[in-house]
Scaffold this active site. Structure first.
Site, PDB file in Angstrom:
ATOM      1  N   CYS A   2     -19.442 -27.530  22.763  1.00 17.95           N
ATOM      2  CA  CYS A   2     -20.688 -27.001  22.372  1.00 17.95           C
ATOM      3  C   CYS A   2     -21.219 -28.006  21.398  1.00 17.95           C
ATOM      4  O   CYS A   2     -20.494 -28.556  20.674  1.00 17.95           O
ATOM      5  CB  CYS A   2     -20.711 -25.501  21.762  1.00 17.95           C
ATOM      6  SG  CYS A   2     -19.913 -24.383  22.969  1.00 17.95           S
ATOM      7  N   ARG A  27     -23.412 -33.469  25.501  1.00 23.69           N
ATOM      8  CA  ARG A  27     -21.930 -32.944  25.661  1.00 23.69           C
ATOM      9  C   ARG A  27     -21.875 -31.688  26.773  1.00 23.69           C
ATOM     10  O   ARG A  27     -20.934 -31.229  27.077  1.00 23.69           O
ATOM     11  CB  ARG A  27     -22.046 -32.101  24.277  1.00 23.69           C
ATOM     12  CG  ARG A  27     -21.810 -33.149  23.047  1.00 23.69           C
ATOM     13  CD  ARG A  27     -21.843 -32.370  21.745  1.00 23.69           C
ATOM     14  NE  ARG A  27     -20.836 -31.724  21.508  1.00 23.69           N
ATOM     15  CZ  ARG A  27     -19.603 -32.170  20.833  1.00 23.69           C
ATOM     16  NH1 ARG A  27     -19.445 -33.483  20.375  1.00 23.69           N
ATOM     17  NH2 ARG A  27     -18.707 -31.307  20.575  1.00 23.69           N
ATOM     18  N   TRP A  75     -21.935 -23.924  25.965  1.00 22.46           N
ATOM     19  CA  TRP A  75     -21.339 -24.206  27.228  1.00 22.46           C
ATOM     20  C   TRP A  75     -20.243 -22.864  27.355  1.00 22.46           C
ATOM     21  O   TRP A  75     -19.457 -22.649  26.496  1.00 22.46           O
ATOM     22  CB  TRP A  75     -20.442 -25.336  27.207  1.00 22.46           C
ATOM     23  CG  TRP A  75     -19.869 -25.816  28.473  1.00 22.46           C
ATOM     24  CD1 TRP A  75     -20.489 -26.530  29.546  1.00 22.46           C
ATOM     25  CD2 TRP A  75     -18.622 -25.411  29.230  1.00 22.46           C
ATOM     26  NE1 TRP A  75     -19.631 -26.672  30.756  1.00 22.46           N
ATOM     27  CE2 TRP A  75     -18.576 -26.137  30.398  1.00 22.46           C
ATOM     28  CE3 TRP A  75     -17.460 -24.637  28.576  1.00 22.46           C
ATOM     29  CZ2 TRP A  75     -17.365 -25.820  31.052  1.00 22.46           C
ATOM     30  CZ3 TRP A  75     -16.281 -24.359  29.295  1.00 22.46           C
ATOM     31  CH2 TRP A  75     -16.253 -25.227  30.603  1.00 22.46           C
ATOM     32  N   ASN A 101     -18.203 -23.165  17.905  1.00 25.16           N
ATOM     33  CA  ASN A 101     -17.708 -24.063  18.919  1.00 25.16           C
ATOM     34  C   ASN A 101     -15.985 -23.407  18.833  1.00 25.16           C
ATOM     35  O   ASN A 101     -15.615 -23.677  18.058  1.00 25.16           O
ATOM     36  CB  ASN A 101     -17.911 -25.353  18.872  1.00 25.16           C
ATOM     37  CG  ASN A 101     -17.433 -26.217  20.172  1.00 25.16           C
ATOM     38  OD1 ASN A 101     -17.064 -25.555  21.045  1.00 25.16           O
ATOM     39  ND2 ASN A 101     -17.313 -27.382  19.927  1.00 25.16           N
ATOM     40  N   GLY A 102     -15.452 -23.171  20.200  1.00 26.60           N
ATOM     41  CA  GLY A 102     -14.146 -23.023  20.060  1.00 26.60           C
ATOM     42  C   GLY A 102     -14.013 -21.610  20.743  1.00 26.60           C
ATOM     43  O   GLY A 102     -14.856 -21.164  21.634  1.00 26.60           O
ATOM     44  N   GLU A 484     -10.410 -42.329  40.634  1.00 26.46           N
ATOM     45  CA  GLU A 484     -11.701 -42.498  39.752  1.00 26.46           C
ATOM     46  C   GLU A 484     -12.877 -42.449  40.527  1.00 26.46           C
ATOM     47  O   GLU A 484     -13.767 -41.828  40.114  1.00 26.46           O
ATOM     48  CB  GLU A 484     -11.389 -43.607  38.814  1.00 26.46           C
ATOM     49  CG  GLU A 484     -12.542 -43.574  37.664  1.00 26.46           C
ATOM     50  CD  GLU A 484     -12.759 -42.444  36.781  1.00 26.46           C
ATOM     51  OE1 GLU A 484     -13.771 -42.473  36.127  1.00 26.46           O
ATOM     52  OE2 GLU A 484     -11.831 -41.679  36.634  1.00 26.46           O
ATOM     53  N   LYS A 488     -15.696 -39.673  40.150  1.00 30.77           N
ATOM     54  CA  LYS A 488     -17.115 -39.866  39.896  1.00 30.77           C
ATOM     55  C   LYS A 488     -18.222 -39.123  40.722  1.00 30.77           C
ATOM     56  O   LYS A 488     -19.267 -38.485  40.293  1.00 30.77           O
ATOM     57  CB  LYS A 488     -17.426 -41.116  39.689  1.00 30.77           C
ATOM     58  CG  LYS A 488     -16.729 -41.885  38.561  1.00 30.77           C
ATOM     59  CD  LYS A 488     -17.628 -41.465  37.064  1.00 30.77           C
ATOM     60  CE  LYS A 488     -16.863 -41.684  35.947  1.00 30.77           C
ATOM     61  NZ  LYS A 488     -15.582 -40.709  35.842  1.00 30.77           N
ATOM     62  N   GLU A 491     -18.185 -35.506  40.421  1.00 26.66           N
ATOM     63  CA  GLU A 491     -18.960 -35.024  39.028  1.00 26.66           C
ATOM     64  C   GLU A 491     -20.457 -34.957  38.921  1.00 26.66           C
ATOM     65  O   GLU A 491     -20.852 -33.868  38.433  1.00 26.66           O
ATOM     66  CB  GLU A 491     -18.410 -35.953  37.961  1.00 26.66           C
ATOM     67  CG  GLU A 491     -16.835 -35.803  37.347  1.00 26.66           C
ATOM     68  CD  GLU A 491     -16.641 -36.706  36.097  1.00 26.66           C
ATOM     69  OE1 GLU A 491     -16.032 -36.291  35.210  1.00 26.66           O
ATOM     70  OE2 GLU A 491     -16.964 -37.970  36.392  1.00 26.66           O
ATOM     71  N   HIS A 507      -0.463 -38.526  56.220  1.00 25.22           N
ATOM     72  CA  HIS A 507       0.275 -37.247  55.966  1.00 25.22           C
ATOM     73  C   HIS A 507      -0.412 -36.103  55.635  1.00 25.22           C
ATOM     74  O   HIS A 507      -0.154 -35.401  54.787  1.00 25.22           O
ATOM     75  CB  HIS A 507       1.302 -37.607  54.821  1.00 25.22           C
ATOM     76  CG  HIS A 507       2.239 -38.633  55.359  1.00 25.22           C
ATOM     77  ND1 HIS A 507       3.452 -38.432  55.747  1.00 25.22           N
ATOM     78  CD2 HIS A 507       2.361 -40.058  54.899  1.00 25.22           C
ATOM     79  CE1 HIS A 507       4.190 -39.741  55.938  1.00 25.22           C
ATOM     80  NE2 HIS A 507       3.369 -40.397  55.281  1.00 25.22           N
ATOM     81  N   LYS A 606     -19.212 -33.033  27.851  1.00 29.76           N
ATOM     82  CA  LYS A 606     -18.588 -34.470  27.458  1.00 29.76           C
ATOM     83  C   LYS A 606     -16.998 -34.481  26.923  1.00 29.76           C
ATOM     84  O   LYS A 606     -16.452 -35.162  27.357  1.00 29.76           O
ATOM     85  CB  LYS A 606     -19.689 -35.346  26.654  1.00 29.76           C
ATOM     86  CG  LYS A 606     -19.296 -36.587  26.447  1.00 29.76           C
ATOM     87  CD  LYS A 606     -19.285 -37.622  27.362  1.00 29.76           C
ATOM     88  CE  LYS A 606     -18.894 -39.128  27.159  1.00 29.76           C
ATOM     89  NZ  LYS A 606     -18.788 -39.726  28.523  1.00 29.76           N
TER      90      LYS A 606
END
Length: 611
Positions: A2, A27, A75, A101-102, A484, A488, A491, A507, A606
């Site tokens: 947040c 963020r 968030w 935040n937390g 990666e 991407k 995301e 497989h 983020k």
């Protein structure tokens, strides 16, 4: 995760805190809110959705004046995204407001106790417990900071929070445990933020609050103590950021800007760290002598997400050049599985922000087991940077796009430097060491060459922008690049994608392949090229739509691919620095063509500062 903003000064707080929130949008968030003390009353405005919705909800500026204010981007963790659960949260008397935040782990028993005491709750958040706790202690404490101090003694979990009260209209109180908070020192004004980017336009003088510290700010200055009232002598740091680093400039999105910055950021990662005289590298921040480095018998790399993929590449390269066994661990698993850390093991934790909760907890677990722990991070003054025994900064500059790009290649560059350094202390010859150094210096120019194909890559992205699934394949050091690339695409485009070692395709994943399935294959010329080509023939036999990342001049792959994206030739262990660039651009263009919010993908943040 947040975003937190607090302001006290001589200017009107409302426009300042809202503008600061905009710089924290990257963020990740799903609602926002702000609160100021106006004519002795608490004015709180909250909205679900983007900050533009919050701005629309703010009434006539003449009715929103005040020199003390707080703001927040949320968030969601506890409670769905809506106005009721947005911050600031307020107490029963509407005289106290708080942003947080937390995660408060014991909020349920605290909430039950507060309800018994007569407090009325209006949200489903754990945060609301905090504001009612402070309210309760204000019944007996004579100052706001002491009420906050007493409340925090009952709290289990993580928090970064800022409190204001109409009873103390010229005061901000902030406290930190496990979630970053920064005090910005301006010209007769002060800022409390969760991120330097929120206040860099106002001041570059900051103090990074430490866990267990409480900061009281008034118009006359600030005071920092521990929760048990011990005085703290603060260290004022100067943030060396260019304002342009947090602006998009000519680019449509921050992500595209950051992809195009990689020739510079890769160079920044190795600049000043090459020692051609001995065909080696230098990483002075490790704070270890050459003899101590030679005694290392094992390395553990610990990270999350994109940083984990960089670490997996590092494993391949370090084991090849230095012949040291390397384990790569997800931080979220490492912290809970009672890891074995043998003597002479060096642990590296990798985090762009330096605040990733799981990675920070893994760092502390490794240190508790007696390990020497190094940090690889981007943010000076971050918690991981402060708590590590040593380490190195990647010098990628501010990364605003939620989907990491330039930080990834900078992390890989640092791991290459580490592999060369350790390798030259063991079996890597001077000739081979110099070969790696010389080629690493050429990488930025080769990245620039790949970036000139941006429009071609966009055209390729158009061919599978409506796909629902995609498969990414690679082998050896390029297998993590496939992971990666798939990450991407997931995301930012919301297309389901998986990365696999090319040989593992048969497989199981081969069952998914049909004429509608795009298969992106990382297949540069390397010792495993013929093996990958055979795997590709199997894919073609199932009529998949094949897109390959290939070395310039490779006609063979062109004959069996729907599209080929060429990269310059380089040493096998340096290929990930090139092969990942087209995959970043593909993901970007697919998402952009689908009309999605590239810089702020849904449900993502983020910096993941909670579990």
């Amino acid at each position: 995760m947040c975003g937190i903003v607090g302001y006290i000064g001589k200017r009107n707080a409302m426009p300042i805190v809202v503008e600061a929130l905009k710089r924290l949008e990257y963020r990740g968030y799903d609602s926002s809110g702000c609160g100021i003390i106006h004519d002795g009353e608490l004015l709180v405005i909250k909205k679900q959705g983007k900050i533009v919705e919050l701005e629309r909800a703010i009434p006539d500026p003449a009715k929103c004046t005040g020199v003390v204010g707080i703001a927040h981007t949320r968030w969601a963790t506890h409670g769905e995204p809506n106005e009721e659960n947005a911050h600031p949260q307020v107490d029963c008397t509407h005289k106290l407001a708080l942003v947080h935040n937390g995660i408060i782990e014991n909020y349920k028993p605290l909430k039950e106790k507060l309800i018994q005491l007569g407090h009325e709750f209006k949200s489903q958040t754990d945060t609301e417990v905090l504001v009612h706790l402070v309210e309760e202690f204000l019944k007996t404490e004579v100052c706001l900071e002491d009420a906050v101090r007493e409340a925090m003694k009952l709290v289990e979990g993580t928090y970064g929070l800022v409190v204001i009260s109409t009873r103390f209209p010229d005061k901000l109180v902030a406290v930190r445990k496990g979630s970053p908070l920064i005090l910005g020192i301006g010209n007769e004004e002060y800022f409390i933020t969760s991120d330097v980017s929120a206040t860099i336009i106002h001041t570059n003088k900051v103090i990074y609050l430490q866990d267990g510290e409480i900061c009281t700010v008034t118009h006359n200055g600030f005071d920092i103590t521990t929760l048990d009232k011990r005085n703290v002598k603060p260290v004022i740091s100067t943030v060396d950021w260019d304002i342009s680093a947090i602006e998009k400039g000519e680019f449509k999105h921050f992500m595209l800007k950051e992809i195009f910055e990689q020739p510079i950021t890769i160079e920044n990662a190795y600049r000043g760290r090459i020692n051609e005289q001995i065909s080696s590298t230098r990483l002075g921040g490790l704070n270890l002598s050459n003899n101590e480095l030679r005694r290392i018998k094992k390395i553990q790399l610990v990270a999350c997400g994109t940083s984990y993929h960089a670490g997996l590449i590092g494993k391949y390269i370090i084991e090849d050049l230095a012949r040291i066994p390397v384990e790569i661990e997800y931080a979220s698993e490492y912290r809970y599985r009672n890891p074995i850390v043998p003597e002479d093991t060096l642990v590296f934790v990798i985090s762009q922000s330096g605040e990733t909760a799981d990675t920070l907890a893994a760092l502390r677990e490794a240190k508790a087991k007696g390990a020497m722990v190094m940090g690889i991070t981007n943010v000076v003054g971050s918690t991981i940077a402060r708590e590590s025994d040593g380490g190195t900064y990647i010098h990628a500059g501010s990364e605003i796009g939620v989907a990491s790009t330039k930080a990834f290649t900078s992390q890989v560059t640092i791991l290459v430097l580490l592999a060369i350094l350790l390798g030259r202390m063991r079996n890597l010859s001077p000739i081979k060491g110099l070969e790696y150094i010389s080629e690493l210096v050429n990488i930025p120019t080769k990245v620039e060459k790949i970036l000139t194909h941006n429009e071609t890559i966009r055209q390729i992205a158009q061919t599978f922008m409506n796909a629902t699934n995609a498969l990414y394949l690679g082998r050896g050091v390029n297998f993590p690049v496939a992971l990666e690339g798939a990450l991407k695409l997931k995301e930012i485009s919301y297309i389901h994608a998986e990365g696999y070692p090319a040989a593992e395709m048969k497989h199981g994943p081969i069952a998914l392949i049909d004429a509608n399935m795009p298969v992106i294959v990382v297949a540069p010329k390397d010792p495993l090229y013929d093996k990958v080509f055979s795997n590709l023939e199997e894919v073609r036999a199932r009529k998949a739509r094949i897109i390959t990342i290939a070395t310039e001049g490779d006609i063979q792959l062109k004959s069996i691919s729907e599209n080929v994206i060429y990269i310059p030739d380089t040493l096998t262990n340096l290929q990930p620095l090139l092969t990942v660039i087209p995959l970043q651009l593909l993901a970007y263009h697919v998402a952009d063509l689908r009309g999605l919010d590239v810089d702020q993908p849904r449900n993502l943040a983020k910096s993941v500062t909670v579990e």
